[in-house]
Design a protein around this motif. Structure first.
Motif, PDB file in Angstrom:
ATOM      1  N   ASN A  28       0.813  -1.225   0.000  1.00 20.58           N
ATOM      2  CA  ASN A  28       0.000   0.000   0.000  1.00 20.58           C
ATOM      3  C   ASN A  28       0.840   1.266   0.000  1.00 20.58           C
ATOM      4  OD1 ASN A  28      -2.444  -1.481   0.199  1.00 20.58           O
ATOM      5  ND2 ASN A  28      -2.019  -1.765   2.366  1.00 20.58           N
ATOM      6  N   THR A  29       2.039   1.166  -0.521  1.00 23.20           N
ATOM      7  CA  THR A  29       2.909   2.342  -0.550  1.00 23.20           C
ATOM      8  C   THR A  29       2.920   2.935  -1.958  1.00 23.20           C
ATOM      9  OG1 THR A  29       4.273   1.413   1.172  1.00 23.20           O
ATOM     10  CG2 THR A  29       5.253   3.156  -0.105  1.00 23.20           C
ATOM     11  N   GLU A  30       2.717   4.213  -2.028  1.00 20.53           N
ATOM     12  CA  GLU A  30       2.710   4.898  -3.323  1.00 20.53           C
ATOM     13  C   GLU A  30       3.503   6.192  -3.216  1.00 20.53           C
ATOM     14  OE1 GLU A  30      -1.739   3.486  -4.764  1.00 20.53           O
ATOM     15  OE2 GLU A  30      -1.365   5.574  -4.287  1.00 20.53           O
ATOM     16  N   LEU A  31       3.850   6.711  -4.385  1.00 24.65           N
ATOM     17  CA  LEU A  31       4.622   7.954  -4.408  1.00 24.65           C
ATOM     18  C   LEU A  31       3.744   9.128  -4.820  1.00 24.65           C
ATOM     19  CD1 LEU A  31       7.840   6.821  -6.275  1.00 24.65           C
ATOM     20  CD2 LEU A  31       7.574   7.196  -3.846  1.00 24.65           C
ATOM     21  N   GLU A  32       4.054  10.265  -4.270  1.00 27.49           N
ATOM     22  CA  GLU A  32       3.502  11.518  -4.784  1.00 27.49           C
ATOM     23  C   GLU A  32       4.686  12.394  -5.161  1.00 27.49           C
ATOM     24  OE1 GLU A  32       0.270  13.472  -2.915  1.00 27.49           O
ATOM     25  OE2 GLU A  32      -0.464  11.646  -1.970  1.00 27.49           O
ATOM     26  N   MET A  33       4.498  13.202  -6.192  1.00 28.04           N
ATOM     27  CA  MET A  33       5.615  14.004  -6.708  1.00 28.04           C
ATOM     28  C   MET A  33       5.311  15.488  -6.636  1.00 28.04           C
ATOM     29  SD  MET A  33       6.303  11.922 -10.196  1.00 28.04           S
ATOM     30  CE  MET A  33       7.109  13.286 -10.982  1.00 28.04           C
ATOM     31  N   HIS A  74       1.493  21.532  -2.566  1.00 28.51           N
ATOM     32  CA  HIS A  74       0.924  20.271  -3.021  1.00 28.51           C
ATOM     33  C   HIS A  74      -0.011  19.753  -1.929  1.00 28.51           C
ATOM     34  CE1 HIS A  74       0.954  16.198  -4.780  1.00 28.51           C
ATOM     35  NE2 HIS A  74       1.100  15.761  -3.548  1.00 28.51           N
ATOM     36  N   THR A  75      -1.150  19.204  -2.348  1.00 26.61           N
ATOM     37  CA  THR A  75      -2.060  18.583  -1.374  1.00 26.61           C
ATOM     38  C   THR A  75      -2.036  17.079  -1.591  1.00 26.61           C
ATOM     39  OG1 THR A  75      -3.425  20.554  -1.415  1.00 26.61           O
ATOM     40  CG2 THR A  75      -4.429  18.580  -0.483  1.00 26.61           C
ATOM     41  N   THR A  76      -1.846  16.332  -0.531  1.00 25.81           N
ATOM     42  CA  THR A  76      -1.720  14.875  -0.680  1.00 25.81           C
ATOM     43  C   THR A  76      -3.066  14.266  -1.103  1.00 25.81           C
ATOM     44  OG1 THR A  76      -2.158  14.542   1.669  1.00 25.81           O
ATOM     45  CG2 THR A  76       0.148  14.683   1.007  1.00 25.81           C
ATOM     46  N   ALA A  77      -2.993  13.145  -1.798  1.00 24.84           N
ATOM     47  CA  ALA A  77      -4.198  12.483  -2.322  1.00 24.84           C
ATOM     48  C   ALA A  77      -5.065  11.979  -1.168  1.00 24.84           C
ATOM     49  CB  ALA A  77      -3.790  11.323  -3.213  1.00 24.84           C
ATOM     50  N   PRO A  78      -6.405  12.024  -1.335  1.00 23.31           N
ATOM     51  CA  PRO A  78      -7.315  11.602  -0.252  1.00 23.31           C
ATOM     52  C   PRO A  78      -7.075  10.160   0.209  1.00 23.31           C
ATOM     53  CG  PRO A  78      -8.531  12.665  -2.021  1.00 23.31           C
ATOM     54  CD  PRO A  78      -7.121  12.516  -2.504  1.00 23.31           C
ATOM     55  N   ARG A  79      -6.637   9.283  -0.714  1.00 26.21           N
ATOM     56  CA  ARG A  79      -6.449   7.870  -0.339  1.00 26.21           C
ATOM     57  C   ARG A  79      -5.210   7.657   0.534  1.00 26.21           C
ATOM     58  NH1 ARG A  79      -4.724   8.474  -5.433  1.00 26.21           N
ATOM     59  NH2 ARG A  79      -2.711   7.608  -6.051  1.00 26.21           N
ATOM     60  N   HIS A  80      -4.333   8.617   0.599  1.00 23.33           N
ATOM     61  CA  HIS A  80      -3.104   8.449   1.383  1.00 23.33           C
ATOM     62  C   HIS A  80      -3.306   8.908   2.819  1.00 23.33           C
ATOM     63  CE1 HIS A  80      -0.737   8.499  -2.622  1.00 23.33           C
ATOM     64  NE2 HIS A  80      -1.120   7.286  -2.290  1.00 23.33           N
ATOM     65  N   LYS A  81      -2.978   8.001   3.742  1.00 22.07           N
ATOM     66  CA  LYS A  81      -3.256   8.270   5.153  1.00 22.07           C
ATOM     67  C   LYS A  81      -2.000   8.537   5.969  1.00 22.07           C
ATOM     68  CE  LYS A  81      -7.576   7.637   4.416  1.00 22.07           C
ATOM     69  NZ  LYS A  81      -8.147   8.851   3.866  1.00 22.07           N
ATOM     70  N   ARG A  82      -0.868   8.231   5.380  1.00 26.05           N
ATOM     71  CA  ARG A  82       0.371   8.404   6.139  1.00 26.05           C
ATOM     72  C   ARG A  82       1.512   8.745   5.189  1.00 26.05           C
ATOM     73  NH1 ARG A  82       0.842   7.429  11.258  1.00 26.05           N
ATOM     74  NH2 ARG A  82       2.938   7.633  12.106  1.00 26.05           N
ATOM     75  N   THR A  99      12.750  17.255  -8.258  1.00 25.05           N
ATOM     76  CA  THR A  99      11.500  16.581  -7.897  1.00 25.05           C
ATOM     77  C   THR A  99      11.564  16.078  -6.460  1.00 25.05           C
ATOM     78  OG1 THR A  99      11.366  15.855 -10.184  1.00 25.05           O
ATOM     79  CG2 THR A  99       9.844  14.829  -8.640  1.00 25.05           C
ATOM     80  N   PHE A 100      10.609  16.546  -5.654  1.00 25.82           N
ATOM     81  CA  PHE A 100      10.455  16.021  -4.296  1.00 25.82           C
ATOM     82  C   PHE A 100       9.500  14.830  -4.381  1.00 25.82           C
ATOM     83  CE2 PHE A 100      11.740  20.359  -3.599  1.00 25.82           C
ATOM     84  CZ  PHE A 100      12.478  20.330  -2.428  1.00 25.82           C
ATOM     85  N   TYR A 101       9.925  13.694  -3.859  1.00 31.51           N
ATOM     86  CA  TYR A 101       9.049  12.518  -3.823  1.00 31.51           C
ATOM     87  C   TYR A 101       8.570  12.288  -2.390  1.00 31.51           C
ATOM     88  CZ  TYR A 101      10.461  11.123  -8.516  1.00 31.51           C
ATOM     89  OH  TYR A 101      10.672  11.092  -9.876  1.00 31.51           O
ATOM     90  N   LEU A 102       7.292  12.083  -2.254  1.00 31.97           N
ATOM     91  CA  LEU A 102       6.721  11.765  -0.944  1.00 31.97           C
ATOM     92  C   LEU A 102       6.324  10.293  -0.958  1.00 31.97           C
ATOM     93  CD1 LEU A 102       4.303  14.822  -0.667  1.00 31.97           C
ATOM     94  CD2 LEU A 102       6.667  14.692   0.137  1.00 31.97           C
ATOM     95  N   LEU A 103       6.810   9.533  -0.003  1.00 30.55           N
ATOM     96  CA  LEU A 103       6.450   8.116   0.089  1.00 30.55           C
ATOM     97  C   LEU A 103       5.248   8.005   1.015  1.00 30.55           C
ATOM     98  CD1 LEU A 103       7.608   5.339  -0.849  1.00 30.55           C
ATOM     99  CD2 LEU A 103       8.845   5.248   1.302  1.00 30.55           C
ATOM    100  N   CYS A 104       4.099   7.611   0.445  1.00 32.27           N
ATOM    101  CA  CYS A 104       2.847   7.635   1.204  1.00 32.27           C
ATOM    102  C   CYS A 104       2.259   6.231   1.321  1.00 32.27           C
ATOM    103  CB  CYS A 104       1.824   8.536   0.517  1.00 32.27           C
ATOM    104  SG  CYS A 104       2.384  10.234   0.360  1.00 32.27           S
ATOM    105  N   GLN A 105       1.453   6.040   2.350  1.00 31.47           N
ATOM    106  CA  GLN A 105       0.763   4.761   2.529  1.00 31.47           C
ATOM    107  C   GLN A 105      -0.739   4.969   2.590  1.00 31.47           C
ATOM    108  OE1 GLN A 105       2.548   3.057   6.049  1.00 31.47           O
ATOM    109  NE2 GLN A 105       3.915   1.781   4.806  1.00 31.47           N
ATOM    110  N   ASN A 106      -1.482   3.935   2.105  1.00 26.63           N
ATOM    111  CA  ASN A 106      -2.948   4.031   2.093  1.00 26.63           C
ATOM    112  C   ASN A 106      -3.567   3.682   3.436  1.00 26.63           C
ATOM    113  OD1 ASN A 106      -2.706   4.603  -0.535  1.00 26.63           O
ATOM    114  ND2 ASN A 106      -3.299   2.592  -1.287  1.00 26.63           N
ATOM    115  N   LYS A 107      -2.771   3.161   4.350  1.00 20.92           N
ATOM    116  CA  LYS A 107      -3.367   2.686   5.610  1.00 20.92           C
ATOM    117  C   LYS A 107      -2.923   3.544   6.780  1.00 20.92           C
ATOM    118  CE  LYS A 107       0.314  -0.730   5.752  1.00 20.92           C
ATOM    119  NZ  LYS A 107       0.705  -2.102   5.742  1.00 20.92           N
TER     120      LYS A 107
END
Lengths: 149, 116
Positions: A33-38, A54-62, A141-149
């Motif tokens: 459940n790990t995804e990147l945001e850029m 940047h606003t993080t995606a609604p599905r990302h919780k952490r 590019t700043f990468y944010l490592l996000c999780q869905n849970k």
């Protein structure tokens, strides 16, 4: 120990293959459940300051990690940045960009810095980037490592 | 929550010893790491010796050589475990070794802080 009991009696080659698959499975679960945001910034030649929000995606919780990627390592020396998450300062303005940068000799799964582990909910991430006067245009590019849970 | 603060020290001449005192942010309760970095380097020799002490001199002392190319792979902080006093200060010095490619240069000392 349990694994050793489980594998007892198996052909050595089969046992080795099973063990490596188990290790892979454990490793994968860490990144489930790990995804990147850029946050991409196009930097023009010369010393210029840029800001991006940047606003993080609604599905990302952490958010569990952050990294900065720049195509040419030569441009990182002297460049500075700042990062604010949810209007809270994580890296103050003037922080050297090389603190968030890992060179090409660092494997992809080790490039992220885990300083920013916190809950998010469509959270605002503000970054600034000031280039060091490099003579050509490039992308930071700043990468944010996000999780869905 | 982890956040960072840095002290900026300018070294203007070869062999110079520059003393500094800085106030850490009021919300900082704990320091868990220290980075040191400079905007110049030497290809083979150490640049300077950096010494830092927390809590107005009563905390632990970190004494580290500022070495060659610190961004060659991935910058990781030196791990320290230092509870901070209320309105904690940090003081120390940068002792230049005379190896910098050019003067003046700026040393930045970063503190990895926690507010809990």
């Amino acid at each position: 120990m349990e694994n050793q009991n489980y594998l007892r009696g198996l052909d050595a080659e089969v046992a080795n293959e099973l063990t490596s698959k188990m290790i892979l499975a454990i490793d994968r679960s860490k990144y489930e459940n790990t995804e990147l945001e850029m946050i991409e910034i196009s930097v023009a030649a010369g010393t210029t300051a840029y800001a991006a929000s940047h606003t993080t995606a609604p599905r990302h919780k952490r958010i569990v990690g952050i990294a900065l990627s720049i195509g040419d390592e030569a441009v990182i020396e002297g460049a500075t940045m700042s990062v604010n998450i949810d209007s809270k300062e994580v890296f103050p303005a003037g922080t050297e960009a090389k603190l968030l940068f890992a060179s090409t000799s660092v494997p992809p799964n080790q490039k992220f810095y885990t300083y920013v582990d916190r809950e998010i909910n469509q959270t605002k991430v503000d970054v600034t980037f000031t280039s060091n006067g490099f003579s050509a245009a490039y992308k930071a590019t700043f990468y944010l490592l996000c999780q869905n849970k | 929550m982890i956040f960072f603060h840095f002290t900026s020290v300018s070294v203007t001449a070869s062999g110079q010893i520059v003393r500094f005192t800085d106030k850490l942010p009021a919300k900082a309760k704990y320091c868990s790491g220290v980075f040191m970095s400079a905007n110049t380097h030497h290809h083979t020799k150490a640049l300077a010796n950096v010494s830092v002490v927390f809590n107005a001199g009563s905390g632990q002392t970190i004494n580290q050589m500022l070495t060659v190319k610190d961004s060659s792979k991935k910058a990781e902080p030196l791990i320290v475990m230092q509870p901070l006093d209320e309105n904690a200060t940090v003081k120390g010095f940068v002792k230049d070794y005379g190896n910098a490619a050019a003067y003046p240069y700026v040393v930045k000392i970063y503190y990895k802080l926690k507010d809990e």
